[in-house]
Structures are given as C-alpha cells and as structure tokens.
Write an enzyme that holds these catalytic residues in place. Structure first.
Site, short mmCIF file in Angstrom:
data_model
loop_
_atom_site.label_atom_id
_atom_site.label_comp_id
_atom_site.label_asym_id
_atom_site.label_seq_id
_atom_site.Cartn_x
_atom_site.Cartn_y
_atom_site.Cartn_z
N LYS A 9 0.83 -1.21 0.00
CA LYS A 9 0.00 0.00 0.00
C LYS A 9 0.86 1.27 0.00
O LYS A 9 2.07 1.22 0.30
CB LYS A 9 -0.94 -0.04 1.21
CG LYS A 9 -1.97 -1.17 1.13
CD LYS A 9 -2.96 -1.11 2.30
CE LYS A 9 -3.98 -2.23 2.21
NZ LYS A 9 -4.98 -2.17 3.30
N TYR A 49 -12.08 -1.94 -4.01
CA TYR A 49 -12.61 -2.17 -2.66
C TYR A 49 -14.14 -2.07 -2.63
O TYR A 49 -14.72 -1.68 -1.62
CB TYR A 49 -11.99 -1.18 -1.68
CG TYR A 49 -10.64 -1.61 -1.11
CD1 TYR A 49 -10.50 -2.80 -0.41
CD2 TYR A 49 -9.51 -0.81 -1.24
CE1 TYR A 49 -9.29 -3.20 0.13
CE2 TYR A 49 -8.28 -1.20 -0.70
CZ TYR A 49 -8.19 -2.39 -0.01
OH TYR A 49 -6.98 -2.79 0.54
N ARG A 102 2.09 -6.25 9.50
CA ARG A 102 1.31 -5.14 10.06
C ARG A 102 1.75 -4.80 11.49
O ARG A 102 1.81 -3.64 11.86
CB ARG A 102 -0.18 -5.45 9.97
CG ARG A 102 -0.69 -5.31 8.53
CD ARG A 102 -2.04 -5.92 8.35
NE ARG A 102 -2.68 -5.50 7.10
CZ ARG A 102 -3.82 -6.01 6.65
NH1 ARG A 102 -4.45 -6.94 7.35
NH2 ARG A 102 -4.34 -5.60 5.51
N ASN A 112 -2.05 0.26 6.80
CA ASN A 112 -1.58 -1.03 7.32
C ASN A 112 -0.75 -1.85 6.32
O ASN A 112 -0.78 -3.07 6.30
CB ASN A 112 -2.75 -1.84 7.88
CG ASN A 112 -3.79 -2.16 6.84
OD1 ASN A 112 -3.62 -1.85 5.67
ND2 ASN A 112 -4.87 -2.81 7.25
N HIS A 115 -2.11 -5.37 1.39
CA HIS A 115 -3.38 -6.04 1.14
C HIS A 115 -3.10 -7.44 0.63
O HIS A 115 -2.15 -7.65 -0.14
CB HIS A 115 -4.19 -5.30 0.06
CG HIS A 115 -5.27 -6.14 -0.55
ND1 HIS A 115 -6.53 -6.24 0.00
CD2 HIS A 115 -5.26 -6.99 -1.61
CE1 HIS A 115 -7.24 -7.10 -0.71
NE2 HIS A 115 -6.51 -7.56 -1.70
N GLU A 126 -9.55 -10.16 -7.99
CA GLU A 126 -8.50 -9.15 -7.78
C GLU A 126 -7.31 -9.29 -8.72
O GLU A 126 -6.72 -8.29 -9.13
CB GLU A 126 -8.03 -9.21 -6.32
CG GLU A 126 -9.10 -8.76 -5.35
CD GLU A 126 -8.69 -8.93 -3.89
OE1 GLU A 126 -7.60 -9.45 -3.61
OE2 GLU A 126 -9.49 -8.52 -3.02
P1 ATP Z 1 -7.11 -5.81 2.98
O1 ATP Z 1 -8.44 -6.08 2.31
O2 ATP Z 1 -6.54 -4.45 2.60
O3 ATP Z 1 -6.15 -6.93 2.77
P2 ATP Z 1 -8.17 -6.70 5.49
O4 ATP Z 1 -8.77 -7.81 4.68
O5 ATP Z 1 -7.32 -7.07 6.66
O6 ATP Z 1 -7.33 -5.73 4.55
P3 ATP Z 1 -10.70 -5.34 5.36
O7 ATP Z 1 -11.76 -5.52 6.38
O8 ATP Z 1 -10.87 -6.01 4.02
O9 ATP Z 1 -9.30 -5.73 6.03
O10 ATP Z 1 -10.52 -3.77 5.14
C1 ATP Z 1 -9.86 -3.27 3.99
C2 ATP Z 1 -8.96 -2.14 4.42
O11 ATP Z 1 -9.76 -1.06 4.87
C3 ATP Z 1 -8.04 -2.42 5.60
O12 ATP Z 1 -6.86 -3.11 5.27
C4 ATP Z 1 -7.74 -1.03 6.09
O13 ATP Z 1 -6.77 -0.38 5.25
C5 ATP Z 1 -9.09 -0.37 5.91
N1 ATP Z 1 -9.91 -0.49 7.13
C6 ATP Z 1 -10.53 -1.60 7.60
N2 ATP Z 1 -11.20 -1.36 8.73
C7 ATP Z 1 -10.99 -0.06 9.00
C8 ATP Z 1 -11.43 0.82 10.04
N3 ATP Z 1 -12.22 0.38 11.03
N4 ATP Z 1 -11.03 2.10 9.98
C9 ATP Z 1 -10.25 2.56 8.97
N5 ATP Z 1 -9.82 1.79 7.96
C10 ATP Z 1 -10.18 0.51 7.97
MG MG Z 2 -9.87 -7.42 2.89
#
Ligand code: ATP
Ligand code: MG
Length: 146
Positions: A9, A49, A102, A112, A115, A126
């Site tokens: 990211k 997303y 992370r 974080n 992805h 994706e």
């Molecule tokens: P990714 O899809 O990026 O691999 P993930 O699967 O761990 O991450 P998701 O729930 O899919 O988490 O959320 C996608 C992304 O949205 C997160 O990686 C983070 O960057 C952001 N995100 C998720 N939850 C929050 C939150 N509560 N507040 C702010 N940003 C968030």
């Molecule tokens: Mg995710």
C-alpha cells in the site's frame, strides 16, 4: 499451487518498505509471478474495494489508496492465500501477531502496509483487476525457459 493478489500500500511504498515486504514473502517460499507499480485513480480504488462501499471507512480508505503509488503483485505458492494473510497479520496492527508485517510496520488500522486476497473468490476478482494473463509468469512457465 495457488495464486493471490498482494498490494504493497502507499504508506509502505512511501516509507521505503517495498523491499522488506517482498523479502518476507520470498523468505516463506512465495514466488513473485507478476509485479507492477501503479498509482490508482479514485474510480480504480473504489472498484477494487467495492465490497466495502457501504462501510463507514470506505471514503477514507479509497482516499488513502490514491495518496501515492502502490505495488501490486501476484504471489504463487502452496496455500498462498492463507499464508499471505498470516504473514500480513490482523487488519488492526494492535491486534496483529508478533512478527507480522502489520505488527512490524503498520501505523494505523487504515495505513496497514499490505493487502492480500482473503479467499479464492477474491483472488479470482482481484488478480485480473491488475494483471492481464500475459503479465503473470507462473513458476511452471519459467522452468521451460533456458
Ligand atoms: P485488505 O483487504 O486491505 O487486505 P483486510 O482484509 O485485513 O485488509 P478489510 O476488512 O478487508 O481488512 O478492510 C480493507 C482495508 O480497509 C483495511 O486493510 C484497512 O486499510 C481499511 N480499514 C478496515 N477497517 C478499517 C477501520 N475500522 N477504519 C479505517 N480503515 C479501515
Ligand atoms: Mg480485505
């Protein structure tokens, strides 16, 4: 063999962590078989997303994802999807296990670092979002070159 889509990211690219992120995956026997640097547009970030479009963090997330270049990769290996997720750690760095990307490098739940596709169905959506078929060079293909 399984393939998964990883994005380094914008926070990680800006903080000079690209090499370290790739190193950690390679050290666990995950092979890079596609790689490109991209600076997403707002529409491209929203499309990627889209599963989160109704989440309260959606606007902030897409804004973050277009804040600078990121690096997209296709990683291949046994159980690549699950193993990449383990190496990434939990979404919230405070909840991520010791030694995960992370936990080591994320500065917030949003910024974080990385992805990774969360299921085979996600990877199927994706990978072609970023890569054409000709841009993915599976390990089996490389063995035939020489
Ligand atoms: P990714 O899809 O990026 O691999 P993930 O699967 O761990 O991450 P998701 O729930 O899919 O988490 O959320 C996608 C992304 O949205 C997160 O990686 C983070 O960057 C952001 N995100 C998720 N939850 C929050 C939150 N509560 N507040 C702010 N940003 C968030
Ligand atoms: Mg995710």
């Amino acid at each position: 063999m399984e393939q998964t889509l990883v994005i380094v990211k914008p926070d990680a690219v800006a903080n000079g962590l690209l090499g370290e992120v790739i190193r950690r995956f390679e050290a666990e026997d995950l092979t890079v078989c596609g790689l490109k640097m991209v600076w997403l547009s707002q529409k491209e970030a929203e499309g990627f997303y889209q599963v989160h479009q109704h989440q309260p963090f959606f606007q902030s997330l897409t804004h973050f994802m277009i804040s600078g270049p990121c690096v997209a990769m296709v990683l291949e290996g046994e159980e690549a999807i699950r193993r990449v997720r383990t190496l990434m750690g939990a979404t919230d760095p405070l909840k991520a296990a010791e030694g995960t990307l992370r936990r080591s490098f994320a500065t917030s739940i949003e910024k974080n670092v990385v992805h990774g596709s969360d299921s085979a169905a996600s990877a199927t959506f994706e990978i072609p979002y970023f890569f054409s078929r000709l841009e993915i060079l599976p390990k089996v293909g490389r063995g035939e070159i020489s």
